[in-house]
Design a protein around this motif. Structure first.
Motif, PDB file in Angstrom:
ATOM      1  N   GLY A 110      -4.330  11.547  -7.625  1.00 57.10           N
ATOM      2  CA  GLY A 110      -5.486  10.660  -7.518  1.00 57.10           C
ATOM      3  C   GLY A 110      -6.207  10.759  -6.191  1.00 57.10           C
ATOM      4  N   ARG A 111      -5.551  11.268  -5.159  1.00 56.37           N
ATOM      5  CA  ARG A 111      -6.190  11.327  -3.832  1.00 56.37           C
ATOM      6  C   ARG A 111      -7.406  12.244  -3.838  1.00 56.37           C
ATOM      7  NH1 ARG A 111      -8.979  11.178  -0.306  1.00 56.37           N
ATOM      8  NH2 ARG A 111      -8.589  11.010   1.947  1.00 56.37           N
ATOM      9  N   ARG A 112      -7.326  13.335  -4.585  1.00 57.15           N
ATOM     10  CA  ARG A 112      -8.426  14.292  -4.590  1.00 57.15           C
ATOM     11  C   ARG A 112      -9.509  13.947  -5.611  1.00 57.15           C
ATOM     12  NH1 ARG A 112      -4.099  17.954  -2.560  1.00 57.15           N
ATOM     13  NH2 ARG A 112      -4.986  18.872  -0.669  1.00 57.15           N
ATOM     14  N   LEU A 113      -9.444  12.746  -6.170  1.00 63.79           N
ATOM     15  CA  LEU A 113     -10.576  12.242  -6.942  1.00 63.79           C
ATOM     16  C   LEU A 113     -11.724  11.871  -6.011  1.00 63.79           C
ATOM     17  CD1 LEU A 113      -8.703   9.918  -9.452  1.00 63.79           C
ATOM     18  CD2 LEU A 113      -9.865  12.048 -10.029  1.00 63.79           C
ATOM     19  N   PHE A 167       0.857  -1.181   0.000  1.00 62.45           N
ATOM     20  CA  PHE A 167       0.000   0.000   0.000  1.00 62.45           C
ATOM     21  C   PHE A 167       0.899   1.239   0.000  1.00 62.45           C
ATOM     22  CE2 PHE A 167      -2.726  -3.157   2.116  1.00 62.45           C
ATOM     23  CZ  PHE A 167      -3.927  -2.985   1.440  1.00 62.45           C
ATOM     24  N   LEU A 168       0.406   2.331  -0.592  1.00 59.32           N
ATOM     25  CA  LEU A 168       1.156   3.594  -0.576  1.00 59.32           C
ATOM     26  C   LEU A 168       0.210   4.764  -0.366  1.00 59.32           C
ATOM     27  CD1 LEU A 168       3.743   3.417  -3.520  1.00 59.32           C
ATOM     28  CD2 LEU A 168       4.207   3.249  -1.078  1.00 59.32           C
ATOM     29  N   PRO A 169       0.593   5.750   0.444  1.00 55.21           N
ATOM     30  CA  PRO A 169      -0.180   6.992   0.541  1.00 55.21           C
ATOM     31  C   PRO A 169       0.116   7.870  -0.663  1.00 55.21           C
ATOM     32  CG  PRO A 169       1.772   7.163   1.890  1.00 55.21           C
ATOM     33  CD  PRO A 169       1.783   5.769   1.310  1.00 55.21           C
ATOM     34  N   HIS A 170      -0.733   8.854  -0.920  1.00 53.36           N
ATOM     35  CA  HIS A 170      -0.517   9.757  -2.042  1.00 53.36           C
ATOM     36  C   HIS A 170       0.483  10.863  -1.705  1.00 53.36           C
ATOM     37  CE1 HIS A 170      -4.358   7.827  -2.997  1.00 53.36           C
ATOM     38  NE2 HIS A 170      -4.147   8.147  -4.253  1.00 53.36           N
ATOM     39  N   SER A 171       0.457  11.312  -0.460  1.00 57.48           N
ATOM     40  CA  SER A 171       1.417  12.298   0.054  1.00 57.48           C
ATOM     41  C   SER A 171       1.512  13.596  -0.740  1.00 57.48           C
ATOM     42  CB  SER A 171       2.814  11.667   0.158  1.00 57.48           C
ATOM     43  OG  SER A 171       2.796  10.517   0.948  1.00 57.48           O
ATOM     44  N   THR A 230      -8.881   1.179   3.161  1.00 56.16           N
ATOM     45  CA  THR A 230      -9.495   1.837   1.999  1.00 56.16           C
ATOM     46  C   THR A 230      -8.439   2.192   0.944  1.00 56.16           C
ATOM     47  OG1 THR A 230      -9.334   3.976   3.113  1.00 56.16           O
ATOM     48  CG2 THR A 230     -11.405   2.774   3.325  1.00 56.16           C
ATOM     49  N   THR A 231      -8.804   2.010  -0.310  1.00 58.47           N
ATOM     50  CA  THR A 231      -7.895   2.286  -1.416  1.00 58.47           C
ATOM     51  C   THR A 231      -8.594   3.117  -2.482  1.00 58.47           C
ATOM     52  OG1 THR A 231      -8.511   0.283  -2.635  1.00 58.47           O
ATOM     53  CG2 THR A 231      -6.710   0.083  -1.046  1.00 58.47           C
ATOM     54  N   GLY A 232      -7.798   3.612  -3.414  1.00 57.43           N
ATOM     55  CA  GLY A 232      -8.340   4.397  -4.521  1.00 57.43           C
ATOM     56  C   GLY A 232      -7.273   4.610  -5.569  1.00 57.43           C
ATOM     57  N   PRO A 233      -7.600   5.355  -6.625  1.00 57.99           N
ATOM     58  CA  PRO A 233      -6.621   5.594  -7.688  1.00 57.99           C
ATOM     59  C   PRO A 233      -5.377   6.311  -7.155  1.00 57.99           C
ATOM     60  CG  PRO A 233      -8.816   6.231  -8.390  1.00 57.99           C
ATOM     61  CD  PRO A 233      -8.910   5.970  -6.926  1.00 57.99           C
ATOM     62  N   TRP A 234      -4.233   5.856  -7.610  1.00 59.45           N
ATOM     63  CA  TRP A 234      -2.941   6.447  -7.271  1.00 59.45           C
ATOM     64  C   TRP A 234      -2.224   6.669  -8.586  1.00 59.45           C
ATOM     65  CZ3 TRP A 234       2.348   5.690  -7.577  1.00 59.45           C
ATOM     66  CH2 TRP A 234       3.155   6.210  -6.555  1.00 59.45           C
TER      67      TRP A 234
END
Length: 714
Positions: A396-399, A337-341, A492-496
């Protein structure tokens, strides 16, 4: 109080000098074939025309356009006006851009994501500029009583060379607004471009450097309150009880409210609410399994062997191909897993009233923000305005709209305008990460080293389809099977950035090097041979352009002098994503017995390059982002809680880790394709393959820093 729409109209008219008249063109973002139409400037100034997607030329020579897509650092707010200015033959120093707010009645795809803004708007913007130029020429020709064919345009003026007369666009603007609109316009040839392809500074550079309020964190409204939110400290926990007495008694605190699974502290300053949030006493209870990284490794292995797979693509007789193979190569690759940062943490402003909602802040998907808030509040979408600020990164985080909903929830509960601000720890631990994935690749070779069979299985945690079944080498292998297994995790995950392909490209390209080595073939020649097969005898549907991929491979090999540099270990990678093609060569040298990454050579086919400096920044930034996360990025969990909470525990790439990045663009005259994401996917594979050449040890897991082969290097 002015609404954001009214504020934007006022600012636009001020910039465009509407009070003095001028030329206003309304152009249709919903229909690329429709030509712009002339709009009465007086009606615009009076507010009797809906705020539209205008191109304006004021009597003061200022040319203004609305840029509807959110600006997150990808340079769209500069690229859009450059396209208009090119067709208009404008003086770039007179061009201004205004950020458009959400308006689904006018704009189509008002989103920043998928590297699709320029491809979508290219024709629309060109026609807007060409139409304005046509009208200005017609106005000048009428004033001079000469044929329009004798008039030319250059640098914001119309010229009649025979007589030596000239008029500025500002001088012609009002007369041009009275000319009949054309039924068709002629666009420039690429060979005639003067501005497109040049290096132009970002239009916001000066405002950013001088600290002007552009970002969501800069938003302020009179009477606005600040809020910070305590979310569950582990994925799989839910709120049980809250003791907020101590927090409420602290200076500046207005209220403490709960909603869903969160506790919000509301007050008069960020520091006051942060201190009060730390004073909350909250109990949680278990709602799902509290997963640790060790659990994920076990789950991956179980699902790889026994998971229920969904077939994504199947060509030929895969079982027979592997049964008859002279050699079978098999490898597994895994990423965390990776944060968007993003540099700017999540934040948003909301003012929920009985008669409407005002939303302001950094979002990549303003329509989603409005839709979700409409569901939450029960207020009709047409009564909700969304003002888009510049954004300090998104990736992608702000999607997502979770932080927007938090602001709306708190505003609704405290009945006041509120700005929600996340701390860096909130941003790192608040979820919506890049999915963790494991891939298993298998390849079958015949006696002559030809690839006769290929299998890929992806196991992803909340990834949806963890593969891209129609990308290369699909179409070039007669017997092929690609399937995927999905695991639902409470994390929770999402586009990165470059979703799925950000890791898949590294894994695929590393494995193809393994196969090329087993076949006794040069990695570049091996890929080119496969592409020639896809070109001459395609297997199933091919959704990438074979010739464009071949060309970009050859350019990267040429510019890197592939295989010809002594003492330099080179690794190759190529990938197609977001309509563009990028090939990269990583170069490693040995220093004091250790491999050191020195250079990355990138060949890029993104069609016509609009802003050379902006495009170079996008490619170099994508390469650095891809390298940094491949080498160092890691998020681990213990009992559902992230181990890494800030940058002191999450390793980012550092200045002295960054190699030289040499970028070359393919000049093929194709309309622009995506560029914000395509340079990232190939980076990890190019570097991993170069390190293998130097050390003879494969890097099959990210981050590389945890691999035995990489230890001691950085």
């Amino acid at each position: 109080m002015q609404t954001s729409e009214q504020t934007s109209r006022r600012n636009f008219i001020k910039i465009a000098a509407a009070a003095g008249g001028g030329l206003f063109l309304g152009f249709n973002w919903l229909n690329s074939s429709a030509l712009p139409v002339v709009v009465d400037a007086k009606k615009v100034a009076a507010g009797s025309v809906n705020f539209n997607s205008y191109l304006s030329i004021g009597t003061d020579n200022v040319i203004t356009i609305i840029s509807p897509n959110p600006e997150i650092g990808q340079g769209i707010k500069t690229a859009f006006p450059m396209v208009v200015a090119e067709e208009l033959d404008a003086d770039w120093k007179q061009v201004k851009t205004v950020q458009g707010n959400l308006d689904t009645g006018i704009y189509e795809r008002q989103v920043t994501g998928g590297s699709g803004a320029v491809p979508h708007s290219w024709e629309r913007l060109r026609k807007a500029g060409a139409t304005a130029r046509y009208l200005l020429v017609e106005a000048a020709a009428a004033q001079w009583n000469v044929p329009a064919s004798e008039c030319t345009t250059e640098n914001g003026k119309v010229w009649h060379r025979t007589s030596g007369k000239s008029l500025s666009y500002g001088e012609l603007a009002e007369a041009a607004s009275k000319m009949p609109a054309p039924t068709e316009v002629k666009l420039k040839k690429e060979s005639d471009f003067k501005l497109i392809g040049q290096s132009v500074r970002n239009v916001d550079n000066n405002n950013i450097a001088t600290g002007k309020p552009l970002f969501g964190l800069d938003v302020y409204r009179e009477g606005m309150l600040f809020a910070m939110i305590q979310r569950p400290k582990a994925f799989g926990l839910k709120l049980k009880s809250v003791n907020s007495e101590a927090a409420k008694a602290m200076p500046g605190i207005v209220d403490v409210v709960t909603f869903e699974n969160s506790v919000a502290v509301v007050g008069k300053s960020t520091w006051q609410v942060k201190k009060a949030k730390d004073a909350l006493k909250i109990e949680y209870e278990k709602a799902a399994e509290l997963e640790s990284s060790a659990d994920h490794n076990r789950i991956f292995q179980q699902l790889m062997e026994n998971g229920e797979a969904t077939v994504r693509r199947k060509n030929g007789d895969v079982d027979t191909a592997f049964k008859n193979a002279a050699k079978v190569i098999k490898s597994e690759y895994q990423c965390p897993f990776l944060p968007h940062s993003p540099l700017e943490p999540m934040n948003f402003f909301a003012h929920v009233r009985e008669d409407g909602v005002e939303l302001i802040g950094p979002t990549q998907t303003p329509e989603r923000a409005r839709t979700e808030v409409a569901k939450l509040t029960g207020i009709a979408p047409e009564k909700i305005t969304v003002e888009i600020t510049r954004q300090g990164g998104g990736f992608g985080r702000r999607l997502a709209a979770d932080f927007v909903l938090e602001a709306a929830n708190v505003s609704k509960l405290v009945k006041a305008p509120v700005k929600v601000i996340w701390t860096r720890e909130d941003d790192m631990t608040g979820g919506i990460y890049r999915p963790a994935v494991r891939y298993r690749f298998e390849a079958a070779l015949d006696k002559s080293g030809e690839l006769i069979g290929y299998k890929l299985r992806g196991v992803g945690m909340n990834s949806g389809n963890s593969t891209r079944e129609d990308n290369f080498p699909s179409g070039s292998v007669e017997n092929l099977l690609i399937d995927s297994v999905e695991y639902k995790s409470p994390i929770t995950t999402g586009p990165w950035r470059a979703p799925i392909t950000n890791f898949l490209a590294y894994a695929e390209q590393s494995f193809l090097d393994e196969v090329a080595e087993a076949a006794g073939k040069d990695p570049v020649e091996f890929r080119l041979a496969l592409l020639e097969k896809a070109k001459k005898s395609p297997v199933g549907d091919i959704k990438y352009d074979v010739d464009r991929m071949i060309d970009v491979i050859k350019l990267a090999a040429e510019k890197s002098k592939w295989g010809k540099k002594k003492g330099v270990y080179q690794g190759f990678s190529v990938y197609f994503s977001h309509r563009s093609y990028v090939a990269q060569v990583g170069e490693v040298v040995m220093e004091k017995g250790k491999p050191v990454l020195k250079n990355v050579i990138a060949a890029v086919d993104c069609g016509i390059v609009i802003n050379k400096s902006g495009s170079l920044q996008q490619v170099r930034g994508g390469v650095v982002d891809g390298l940094g996360h491949a080498m160092y990025g890691n998020m681990t969990f213990k009992d559902g809680a992230p181990d890494q909470r800030n940058f002191n525990g999450f390793r980012l790439i550092r200045m002295n880790d960054i190699p030289e990045v040499d970028v070359h663009f393919v000049d093929n005259g194709i309309s622009p394709t995506g560029l914000g994401e395509p340079a990232l996917p190939p980076a990890g594979g190019a570097v991993a393959n170069a390190f293998y050449k130097a050390t003879k040890q494969r890097l099959r897991n990210q981050p590389f820093i945890n691999e035995e082969a990489f230890k001691g290097i950085s």
